[in-house]
Scaffold this motif. Structure first.
Motif, mmCIF file in Angstrom:
data_model
loop_
_atom_site.group_PDB
_atom_site.id
_atom_site.type_symbol
_atom_site.label_atom_id
_atom_site.label_comp_id
_atom_site.label_asym_id
_atom_site.label_seq_id
_atom_site.Cartn_x
_atom_site.Cartn_y
_atom_site.Cartn_z
ATOM 1 N N ILE A 230 -12.630 4.970 21.680
ATOM 2 C CA ILE A 230 -12.249 3.560 21.149
ATOM 3 C C ILE A 230 -11.262 3.619 20.161
ATOM 4 N N PRO A 231 -10.283 2.618 20.376
ATOM 5 C CA PRO A 231 -9.110 2.491 19.569
ATOM 6 C C PRO A 231 -9.293 1.875 18.196
ATOM 7 N N GLY A 232 -8.234 2.181 17.284
ATOM 8 C CA GLY A 232 -8.490 1.741 16.029
ATOM 9 C C GLY A 232 -8.770 0.147 15.762
ATOM 10 N N ASP A 233 -9.303 -0.487 15.081
ATOM 11 C CA ASP A 233 -9.546 -1.737 14.847
ATOM 12 C C ASP A 233 -8.203 -2.407 14.450
ATOM 13 N N ILE A 234 -7.612 -3.202 15.177
ATOM 14 C CA ILE A 234 -6.434 -3.897 14.642
ATOM 15 C C ILE A 234 -7.229 -5.151 13.623
ATOM 16 N N SER A 235 -8.398 -5.463 13.599
ATOM 17 C CA SER A 235 -8.804 -6.609 12.626
ATOM 18 C C SER A 235 -9.103 -5.904 11.370
ATOM 19 N N SER A 236 -9.172 -4.519 11.450
ATOM 20 C CA SER A 236 -9.393 -3.711 10.046
ATOM 21 C C SER A 236 -7.875 -3.289 9.562
ATOM 22 N N ALA A 237 -7.118 -3.116 10.395
ATOM 23 C CA ALA A 237 -5.774 -2.680 10.264
ATOM 24 C C ALA A 237 -4.858 -3.433 9.524
ATOM 25 N N ALA A 238 -5.423 -5.050 9.886
ATOM 26 C CA ALA A 238 -4.646 -6.081 9.503
ATOM 27 C C ALA A 238 -4.618 -6.211 7.799
ATOM 28 N N PHE A 239 -5.642 -5.866 7.275
ATOM 29 C CA PHE A 239 -5.504 -5.859 5.677
ATOM 30 C C PHE A 239 -4.814 -4.795 5.306
ATOM 31 N N PHE A 240 -4.366 -3.700 5.696
ATOM 32 C CA PHE A 240 -3.451 -2.617 5.307
ATOM 33 C C PHE A 240 -2.048 -3.118 5.718
ATOM 34 N N ILE A 241 -1.746 -3.802 6.967
ATOM 35 C CA ILE A 241 -0.726 -4.288 7.379
ATOM 36 C C ILE A 241 -0.117 -5.432 6.231
ATOM 37 N N ALA A 242 -1.213 -6.248 5.689
ATOM 38 C CA ALA A 242 -1.135 -7.347 4.930
ATOM 39 C C ALA A 242 -0.549 -6.705 3.634
ATOM 40 N N ALA A 243 -1.234 -5.592 3.202
ATOM 41 C CA ALA A 243 -1.198 -4.972 1.705
ATOM 42 C C ALA A 243 0.498 -4.478 1.894
ATOM 43 N N ALA A 244 0.949 -3.906 2.967
ATOM 44 C CA ALA A 244 2.321 -3.309 3.052
ATOM 45 C C ALA A 244 3.220 -4.442 2.869
ATOM 46 N N VAL A 245 3.058 -5.625 3.645
ATOM 47 C CA VAL A 245 4.047 -6.656 3.533
ATOM 48 C C VAL A 245 4.083 -7.226 2.279
ATOM 49 N N ILE A 246 3.017 -7.655 1.716
ATOM 50 C CA ILE A 246 2.983 -8.395 0.409
ATOM 51 C C ILE A 246 3.370 -7.536 -0.785
ATOM 52 N N VAL A 247 2.890 -6.409 -0.843
ATOM 53 C CA VAL A 247 3.374 -5.691 -2.178
ATOM 54 C C VAL A 247 4.785 -5.054 -2.068
ATOM 55 N N PRO A 248 5.616 -5.377 -3.053
ATOM 56 C CA PRO A 248 6.893 -4.920 -3.065
ATOM 57 C C PRO A 248 6.848 -3.439 -2.966
ATOM 58 N N ASN A 249 8.076 -2.814 -2.370
ATOM 59 C CA ASN A 249 8.491 -1.283 -2.120
ATOM 60 C C ASN A 249 7.402 -0.537 -1.329
ATOM 61 N N SER A 250 6.505 -1.292 -0.328
ATOM 62 C CA SER A 250 5.547 -0.443 0.463
ATOM 63 C C SER A 250 6.223 -0.101 1.603
ATOM 64 N N ASN A 251 5.448 0.914 2.136
ATOM 65 C CA ASN A 251 5.804 1.367 3.254
ATOM 66 C C ASN A 251 4.806 2.337 3.859
ATOM 67 N N LEU A 252 4.079 1.811 4.988
ATOM 68 C CA LEU A 252 2.738 2.458 5.624
ATOM 69 C C LEU A 252 2.889 2.533 6.987
ATOM 70 N N ILE A 253 2.488 3.822 7.309
ATOM 71 C CA ILE A 253 1.977 3.825 8.771
ATOM 72 C C ILE A 253 0.223 4.037 9.014
ATOM 73 N N ILE A 254 -0.050 3.225 10.104
ATOM 74 C CA ILE A 254 -1.314 3.138 10.582
ATOM 75 C C ILE A 254 -1.222 3.540 11.979
ATOM 76 N N ARG A 255 -2.160 4.798 12.013
ATOM 77 C CA ARG A 255 -2.043 5.318 13.434
ATOM 78 C C ARG A 255 -3.246 5.054 14.083
#
Ligand code: S3P
Length: 430
Positions: A230-255
């Motif tokens: 089963i692949p990782g859930d994009i609906s769960s990844a969405a929260f961390f994508i959002a965190a990286a996009v809105i918190v200044p100086n962020s840089n994240l990799i979700i595998r």
């Protein structure tokens, strides 16, 4: 339970998210109906998926598990009468369990009752009852709500069903009932909903043909057991994508995140808004596209989202609303009236809690208007998740940019889809 969270300086790191919820449900269902032993790797161990596991165990399927995999000994298409043990099948909070199971139960040789928790008991079931009745199913409900009493029929009638509403749960219920029909069943929808059922039915050897937004399933007497990941859930990844996009100086990799095009609307929209997001290492696992997502803090422009986008990001609208609140300009979300009948009325719930944070947002019947660059400068806010997992996670991400300490009530509802959410969140906060 309540959780207290604080503003952070940035988020960074390399993380993974748990297995996809929709795909996990379907893998349990099809493995149970298959002949032989299936293995489901990287399954989502969460409250919702446990309801599906328990349902099939009750109907005679042997399901063993360890931390990462399920080992399912399928019984074939005909399950065992749960009445022998305990009459009810309890779907808890899980719409996917209740609705997809209805399609399967319509073709069994026994009678069963599906019940659910307080939230699921007021969610609409008529949408699955209507097509299933057309197929000759015998279903009684409490005015279109749970509990459902389903008296299985030996054979169902093949139908040609058109649905104006885009819903994978209804589509899947009809396709699963189609396994027991007397001919090919066709289901058409105006905007394509997630297609995990079609993909997985094919994987299990069922003859399924897809033409545009129409799917035809040919009945069969045998599903072939599989070894699935089963692949990782994009609906769960969405929260961390959002965190990286809105918190200044962020840089994240979700595998290892699933990027099925019927699910990846949020990524499409973020790119249109100017986000610094890249999909790398694109590959396929168990007939689903997967990638690693590299995402950084971005200055975004507002966008309008209408009904043509909504189905491929339906579960991401709460977190998208937060992203919109941090973008330049006014964002309008329309054609999202389905949000009114999710785990809670998500339009009403988002608006009421965002207002507490100081976000300028206005509800419409089918969406909302959000003013960008909102300052979340109200200190010490106490927020209500209304026991909705996706709202709780959205509010947790909001707290990363809110002043002072934010308290989220009933924060443990994340167990529905992402039990380790707060631990993963903590691991990326600086
Ligand atoms: C799901 C389909 C969607 C989605 C839900 C899971 C599924 O619901 O919102 O979280 O697994 O098929 P609808 O089919 O009601 O749109």
């Amino acid at each position: 339970m309540e959780i207290k969270l604080r503003k952070v300086n940035s988020v960074s790191g390399i993380i993974e998210v748990p297995g996809d919820k929709s795909i996990t449900h379907r893998s349990i269902m099809l493995s149970s109906l298959a002949d032989g032993n299936s293995v489901v790797r990287n399954y989502l161990l969460s409250d919702d998926c446990s309801r599906t596991i328990e349902a099939f165990r009750k109907m005679g399927v042997e399901i063993k598990s360890d931390k990462t995999s399920l080992y399912i000994k399928g019984t074939g298409l005909k399950l065992t009468d749960p009445m022998c043990k305990n009459y009810d099948i309890y779907a808890g909070n899980s719409g996917t369990t209740a609705r997809l199971l209805s399609g399967i139960l319509s073709g069994q040789d026994f009678e069963a009752i599906i019940t659910g928790d307080e939230s699921l008991s007021i969610r609409p079931m008529q949408r699955i009852i209507d097509p299933l009745l057309k197929m000759g199913a015998d279903i009684k409900s409490k005015g279109g709500l749970l509990p459902l009493l389903i008296n299985g029929r030996k054979t169902l009638k093949a139908i040609n069903y058109k649905n104006e509403r885009s819903t994978a749960q209804v589509k899947s219920a009809v396709l699963l009932a189609g396994l027991y029909a007397d001919g090919p069943t066709t289901y058409s929808e105006s905007v394509k909903s997630r297609d995990h059922s079609e993909r997985m039915l094919k994987t299990f050897g069922v003859n399924v043909s897809v033409k545009g937004n129409s799917v035809t399933i040919y009945p069969t007497d045998k599903l072939v057991a599989q070894d699935l990941t089963i692949p990782g859930d994009i609906s769960s990844a969405a929260f961390f994508i959002a965190a990286a996009v809105i918190v200044p100086n962020s840089n994240l990799i979700i595998r290892g995140v699933g990027i099925n095009p019927t699910r990846s609307g949020l990524i499409e929209v973020l790119k249109l808004m100017g986000a610094n997001i890249n999909l790398v290492n694109i590959r396929e696992i168990s007939y689903e596209p997967v990638c690693d997502i590299v995402v950084k803090y971005s200055r975004l422009k507002a966008i309008n989202i209408d009904a043509s986008f909504i189905p491929r990001m339906i579960d991401e609208i709460p977190i998208f609303a937060l992203i919109a609140a941090q973008s330049e300009g006014v964002t309008r979300v329309s054609g999202a009236e389905e949000l009114r009948v999710k785990e809670v009325d998500r339009i009403g719930a988002i608006v009421s809690q965002f207002e507490k944070l100081g976000i300028q947002i206005k509800a419409c019947e089918d969406g909302f208007l959000i003013n960008g660059y909102s300052k979340l400068n109200i200190t010490g806010t106490v927020l209500n998740s209304f026991k909705d997992h996706r709202l709780a996670m959205t509010l947790a991400i909001a707290s990363l940019i809110a002043n002072g300490e934010t308290v989220i009530k009933d924060s443990d509802c994340v167990n529905i889809s992402f039990p380790d959410f707060y631990e993963v969140l903590k691991s990326i906060c600086n």
